[in-house]
Design an enzyme around this catalytic site. Structure first.
Site, PDB file in Angstrom:
ATOM      1  CG  ASP A 161      16.419  -6.055 -17.954  1.00 30.25           C
ATOM      2  OD1 ASP A 161      15.815  -6.941 -18.878  1.00 30.25           O
ATOM      3  OD2 ASP A 161      15.724  -5.050 -17.690  1.00 30.25           O
ATOM      4  CB  ILE A 162      20.521  -8.190 -22.684  1.00 30.68           C
ATOM      5  CG1 ILE A 162      21.791  -7.880 -21.643  1.00 30.68           C
ATOM      6  CG2 ILE A 162      20.949  -7.483 -24.095  1.00 30.68           C
ATOM      7  CD1 ILE A 162      22.240  -6.176 -21.520  1.00 30.68           C
ATOM      8  CD  GLU A 163      13.834  -5.962 -21.285  1.00 35.05           C
ATOM      9  OE1 GLU A 163      12.900  -5.677 -22.004  1.00 35.05           O
ATOM     10  OE2 GLU A 163      13.874  -5.538 -20.076  1.00 35.05           O
ATOM     11  CB  SER A 164      17.391  -3.855 -27.460  1.00 30.55           C
ATOM     12  OG  SER A 164      17.755  -2.756 -26.762  1.00 30.55           O
TER      13      SER A 164
END
Length: 297
Positions: free
Chosen positions: A150-153
């Site tokens: 869940d890579i959001e940054s």
């Protein structure tokens, strides 16, 4: 009797195919770990509503940092206080639920600055959460089923190398890989990883992104985006949704009756349809969303 026996024999292959189809199955994935008011992990799995639970999040890693869990309100990993979750994880798995560790999240300090860091993190995850051996396993001795991205940054590079490194351990014990990209396609951080074709499940976040989410009774943008996502090289694609309006401040909540009558009949036509992902267990508990939709997923 003879004709009846022949008919029975003819039906056997059809029955076998039906069982195979049912075993593939569809279901609901949910994120657990970011609100102390959502109940325990074992309670979550014992609802029998979920096929997958993502423990959220390993939110610190990379750039020379010691990897660190953040399970807000549930336990303190810094004092080795989360090892008791091992029995809960086993309870989930014994009930047929796959339990994955989710990396990243919307807030945290994480990045991968090189292929070497990606390989180091993969080894750390294998040794501390998967099939490897480490004396400091933060969640205890239970062996998780896989890793969720869940890579959001945290930059756009090296997530594909992390996926390849984790997948390499599947020669010893299957490591399931999932990803939670934003619905804008291609996802700016996870596209290269998804394009490896190594992901078993891609649960797309069809929320907080007005151009590709449900809005004001209109499903067009949502369905159009779904039809793009089912072309990615993943085994199954899930429709990721907020379990309540409060779960997605920038919109995308789909009322359960709309999901059942207008959305699911369309997205289930795809052979890649895997089910629905919900953010999160806390909001699902507040809104009873999974109970409302589970008979239709």
């Amino acid at each position: 009797m003879e004709s009846l026996s022949k008919a029975s024999l003819l039906l056997l292959p059809l029955l076998f195919l039906s069982l195979l189809s049912d075993s593939h199955g569809e279901g609901i994935a949910v994120y657990w770990g970011q609100n102390g008011g959502e109940g325990s992990l074992a309670e979550t799995c014992n609802t029998k509503n979920y096929q997958f639970v993502n423990i959220a999040f390993l939110s610190t890693f990379g750039n020379g940092q010691t990897p660190q869990l953040n399970l807000a309100g549930h336990c303190d990993p810094q004092s080795n206080g989360c090892t008791g979750l091992s029995s809960d994880i086993t309870t989930c798995q014994n009930g047929g639920v796959k339990v994955l560790l989710s990396l990243g999240g919307g807030a945290g300090s994480y990045s991968l600055n090189s292929a070497e860091e990606a390989n180091q993190l993969a080894t750390y995850l294998w040794d501390n959460f998967l099939g490897g051996q480490s004396g400091s396993r933060p969640l205890g001795d239970a062996v998780l089923d896989g890793i969720d991205f869940d890579i959001e940054s945290g930059g756009r590079e090296h997530w594909d190398e992390l996926a390849r490194a984790l997948s390499g351990f599947s020669s010893q014990r299957k490591v399931y890989l999932s990803a939670a990209p934003q619905c804008i396609i291609p996802d700016e951080r996870l596209d290269s990883a998804i394009q490896t074709g190594l992901f078993d499940y891609v649960w797309v976040q069809f929320y907080n992104n007005p151009s590709c989410q449900y809005s004001s009774g209109n499903t067009d943008n949502l369905i159009s985006s779904w039809n793009q996502w089912i072309t990615v090289p993943a085994t199954q694609v899930f429709m990721g949704l907020p379990a309540a309006e409060a779960a997605a401040p920038s919109g995308g909540f789909v009322p359960s009756d709309v999901l059942i009558s207008q959305v699911l009949p369309k997205i289930k036509q795809s052979s890649k349809y895997g089910g629905v992902m919900l953010w999160s267990r806390f909001y699902d508990l507040q809104n009873d969303y999974s109970n409302n939709i589970i008979g239709s997923v």
